[in-house]
Design an enzyme around this catalytic site. Structure first.
Site, PDB file in Angstrom:
ATOM      1  N   TYR A   1      30.254  31.196  34.312  1.00 32.83           N
ATOM      2  CA  TYR A   1      31.404  32.078  34.052  1.00 32.83           C
ATOM      3  C   TYR A   1      32.599  31.652  34.899  1.00 32.83           C
ATOM      4  O   TYR A   1      33.729  32.058  34.640  1.00 32.83           O
ATOM      5  CB  TYR A   1      31.012  33.536  34.342  1.00 32.83           C
ATOM      6  CG  TYR A   1      31.509  34.124  35.626  1.00 32.83           C
ATOM      7  CD1 TYR A   1      30.942  33.764  36.837  1.00 32.83           C
ATOM      8  CD2 TYR A   1      32.551  35.038  35.635  1.00 32.83           C
ATOM      9  CE1 TYR A   1      31.409  34.289  38.021  1.00 32.83           C
ATOM     10  CE2 TYR A   1      33.024  35.568  36.826  1.00 32.83           C
ATOM     11  CZ  TYR A   1      32.460  35.187  38.013  1.00 32.83           C
ATOM     12  OH  TYR A   1      32.922  35.705  39.195  1.00 32.83           O
ATOM     13  N   ARG A   2      32.362  30.798  35.894  1.00 31.87           N
ATOM     14  CA  ARG A   2      33.370  30.430  36.888  1.00 31.87           C
ATOM     15  C   ARG A   2      32.786  29.238  37.601  1.00 31.87           C
ATOM     16  O   ARG A   2      31.581  29.179  37.802  1.00 31.87           O
ATOM     17  CB  ARG A   2      33.528  31.611  37.846  1.00 31.87           C
ATOM     18  CG  ARG A   2      34.627  31.554  38.865  1.00 31.87           C
ATOM     19  CD  ARG A   2      34.700  32.917  39.541  1.00 31.87           C
ATOM     20  NE  ARG A   2      35.749  33.016  40.535  1.00 31.87           N
ATOM     21  CZ  ARG A   2      36.028  34.137  41.216  1.00 31.87           C
ATOM     22  NH1 ARG A   2      35.317  35.219  41.003  1.00 31.87           N
ATOM     23  NH2 ARG A   2      36.999  34.179  42.089  1.00 31.87           N
TER      24      ARG A   2
END
Lengths: 534, 534
Positions: free
Chosen positions: B477-478
């Site tokens: 996600y990151r």
């Protein structure tokens, strides 16, 4: 069929080049999936345009059935500089229907791409093609007995994807703040097939579970734009609650809209009401349930007295709100008592009522609004355009956004009502609270399409309303083809920084300008200035 | 200060050109707002990088205070081809902190743009500059006694805007599905000042009330990207509820994570739990509340027996979930009973407990988690990186997204735990359910930054995890600077259609490639291939 009909030709190519392009499309899709006759094209005009108008007429309609066919279509369009105009089902009534902004565009109708590709009963989502209607997805869910509700629009014939891409409202809890879209597949102008969010990773398991990816999220770019053709979309489905409780509120005075809105805001901000209520004035309900001539046949706009008589005769309020609860039984009781107390204490004469139902009963409820808010689609909410009599009623949706305050509701009402009255049109309004902080005031500018003068007055006043509303700080949420450019012109902060941003993206993604030129005021470089199209 | 230090120079310009650019920046901002010394720059390195590393070091730091200064900065950067790297506060620990992807970049730190511009108590929103921290906005709300809660992240020092732009989680109801951002102002690479949504209309009243505008919505494009510098943002605030009820759940066995997640999904889908729960394994809580040496000093990863002893000793579960209710009093009682029954029936030995509080008591609650979920920021949750002893603990956040099912939780756990064990690192996990359909599994890969070998093993295993997780359908996600490119490489559907889309937008908006080159794997044309930067 008119003997004198000639096919409209889009700017930049000749009639012969257009014919050759239509043949190339037919070679790809098969002739039966390329509509070219005047009779076939009639269905793809704005249904509410005066019949003498040919401003937004297409030159042909393509009916692809696969992603690969769409890729072939954009390849041919690029090679031959043919403007396309895409829709899911092409409902969009009040904003131009299926018709293209640029005359002579070739419509890419996705009506034949109508498969429900997946329903995940564990995680509560569906994946649909862009031609899937509310009817289709509802039936697919019900057929397999999946315990989920779909947040739907008023009319079941619309495309789930199309409505989503146009910022169309839906009314169940997932309609609030447009929550239900998750994950897209898009054909870009150069034929690239892109998946958004987690779908950008082949085989990712969370494509329709998580709305973002790693990196920027482009989904919003493909709504109200012309940057790509969406070919698949994830749709979140809500579990059926223990209790479905449709509710009604009526208030007796026109100015009661202010305390109504202020009370509603508090109940939405604190989560008591978690869906998209619709607040209708007497005339909107009157247009659905009745017809104008029963209450008023005099000159000019309908009088206050006639509206009062109508409210009494139909047993509706000067404003009536439809809304609903979706809760555990005990919570529904608590919330209903709280809501009833709040409105009835704030507004003398206000009445709140409703009945709890098992969700299984929703399709059998008598009132169409109670079925719509329960996710069961129909066409029963479509009666209103016969308001002025005749078979050919039409309307423009003039729909500014405002903060959810009573002051703003009064301000918008007064502006709309007074300007419509100046041209002899009645003020027919439906306010939908799209989030706990904003509403869209859908002004139904109804007219008889066979009355050229009335049609002209309607379009004219809407154009002026665009400008006057903007002066007061209200912008349209969606714009009719006829004043799409004017509406986007109002979004001029920073010397039109937003438009220039959109144009740079348009030119980067679609250098030949083939995808829906002019949509939402976004023009490709070759049509941007000076050639008279815009 | 090292006598041998030389300022890193970004690709494409000479050291002399860099010095001249730094002088030009100082002419605009004043010399005190341009940091250039080695000592000043040290604060802007990745705090968890091994001290010998200089991979992601900046050449200077700019501290603008106005939008106009940011416009001047991008003008100078364009003229002199200086790569910038923007942050709000530059927390971002576990992902590279404030450090730039490209060595020698000039950091644009927005820490000094820290004004809360507006708090609207009627509609429930704030407008903030990008340097505003959770602390600052919380204090501004409390100071004026506004009856609203802010959905915050774990550590109060972070920027509200910065966290939002990085897809950072927050835990209150508006953290669910990242609901709280509404309306942005952005400086584009060419200095254009754009407002999104309704803000694109000068004087529009609904900029921070309605998340869209007329036309495509670009807000998502400015998150996890390098397409602009966000200078203002609207933040939705939630009314304080009648009752705030922080809750705890513990389960006794490691495999209980599966029924825990499956039960949670049902309770989130039906709206019973409406916030972002965090589920921590024993070691994560142990790292916050204790230290490793107390429980295990043997070789290799901590043993099952030691984990069991720790769970017992700290009186926590093998998994512990922190979550909360924000409700009317009667609804809180109903929901608590329902939640307790659901988990305790599904999982033998599970325990659910909690206490109702008046929201006014939140800042005085003892447990930091109960304050965090109540919107009261602190730094109390920051103890965990001392896990392996020493003063210089660091961590990488390795954070894949998965569908919210027990099967996926087991699959992700097994993959992480086994690969970390191979390199002798403990499995320390916090699972946040960002929506009712997905979770992010934040694997805290903790290490001692002074132990070069351990640091190397941590970075190495994370790089391999990126690839192995993707093979199983899980994407990050990151991404940490160190494997940002590798992580984005995994999003390869359609022969990297998403990357090519981002590159086209990058080149259109930022032709000189000055804004945060390389961020999230998006490189401008001039640095894209073959020069060894990427």
């Amino acid at each position: 069929v008119s003997a004198t009909w000639t096919r409209p030709v889009p700017p930049g190519i000749t009639a012969a080049e257009l014919e050759a392009a239509l043949e190339a499309f037919a070679d790809e899709l098969g002739a039966e999936r390329v509509l070219v006759s005047e009779a076939d094209l009639r269905e793809f005009r704005d249904p509410f345009q005066h019949e003498s108008s040919d401003a937004f007429t297409a030159s042909g309609v393509l009916l692809p059935t696969t992603v690969e066919e769409i890729q072939a279509i954009v390849r041919i369009a690029n090679e031959r500089t043919v403007p396309l105009w895409t829709h899911g089902q092409g409902r969009n009534n009040g904003y131009g229907g299926p018709a293209p902004r640029v005359k002579g565009s070739v419509i890419v109708s996705l009506r034949a791409m109508n498969r429900v590709l997946e329903i995940d009963e564990e995680l509560g989502y569906a994946v649909v093609e862009p031609g899937v209607r509310w009817f289709d997805l509802y039936e697919a869910i019900e057929e397999r007995g999946a315990p989920f509700m779909l947040s739907i629009a008023d009319l079941g014939w619309g495309s789930v994807v199309g409505n989503t891409l146009e910022h169309g409202g839906t009314y169940l809890p997932y309609g609030l703040d447009f929550q239900m879209q998750c994950g897209m597949e898009v054909v870009l102008a150069d034929g690239d097939l892109m998946r958004t969010g987690m779908g950008a990773m082949e085989g990712n398991r969370a494509w329709h579970c998580y709305k973002r990816g790693l990196g920027p999220t482009p989904d919003g770019l493909f709504m109200q734009s012309n940057f790509g053709i969406v070919t698949k979309m994830g749709v979140w489905l809500m579990p059926k609650p223990e209790v479905y409780m449709p509710l009604w509120l009526t208030v007796p005075r026109d100015d009661d809209i202010a305390p109504l809105i202020d009370t509603l805001r508090v109940l939405m901000l604190d989560g008591t009401i978690r869906m998209v209520p619709q607040i209708m004035n007497t005339l909107l309900l009157g247009a659905v349930l009745s017809d104008r001539a029963r209450w008023y046949t005099g000159p000019g706009v309908i009088t206050e007295e006639a509206i009062g008589a109508m409210a009494q005769g139909l047993d509706v309020g000067r404003w009536t709100m439809r809304f609903a609860l979706y809760e555990d039984d005990a919570v529904a009781d608590h919330k209903f008592a709280k809501i009833k107390r709040a409105f009835e204490e704030a507004i003398p004469g206000a009445k709140v009522w409703g009945t709890k139902h098992d969700p299984a009963d929703i399709p059998h409820l008598e009132h169409p609004a109670e079925r719509i808010q329960g996710g069961a689609p129909s066409l029963d909410w479509n009666n209103m355009t016969g308001w002025y009599g005749g078979e050919q009623g039409g309307h423009i949706g003039f729909s500014p956004i405002a903060p959810l305050t009573g002051r703003d509701a009064i301000e918008v009402r007064d502006l709309m009502r007074s300007m419509l009255a100046e041209v002899g049109l009645d003020y027919i309004a439906g306010i939908s609270t799209l989030s706990p902080r904003s509403f869209v005031h859908v002004t139904m500018v109804i007219f008889d399409t066979s009355d050229a003068d009335q049609v002209a007055r309607a379009y004219d006043v809407c154009s002026r309303l665009v400008v006057e509303a903007a002066k007061k700080g209200y912008g349209e949420y969606r714009a009719h083809l006829d004043f799409m450019d004017l509406a986007t012109d109002q979004y001029a902060f920073g010397e039109h920084a937003y438009r220039r941003f959109n144009e740079r993206i348009k030119d980067a993604l679609d250098p030949n300008g083939i995808l829906s030129p002019g949509k939402q005021g976004i023009w490709p470089a070759r049509l941007r200035d000076g050639d008279g199209v815009r």
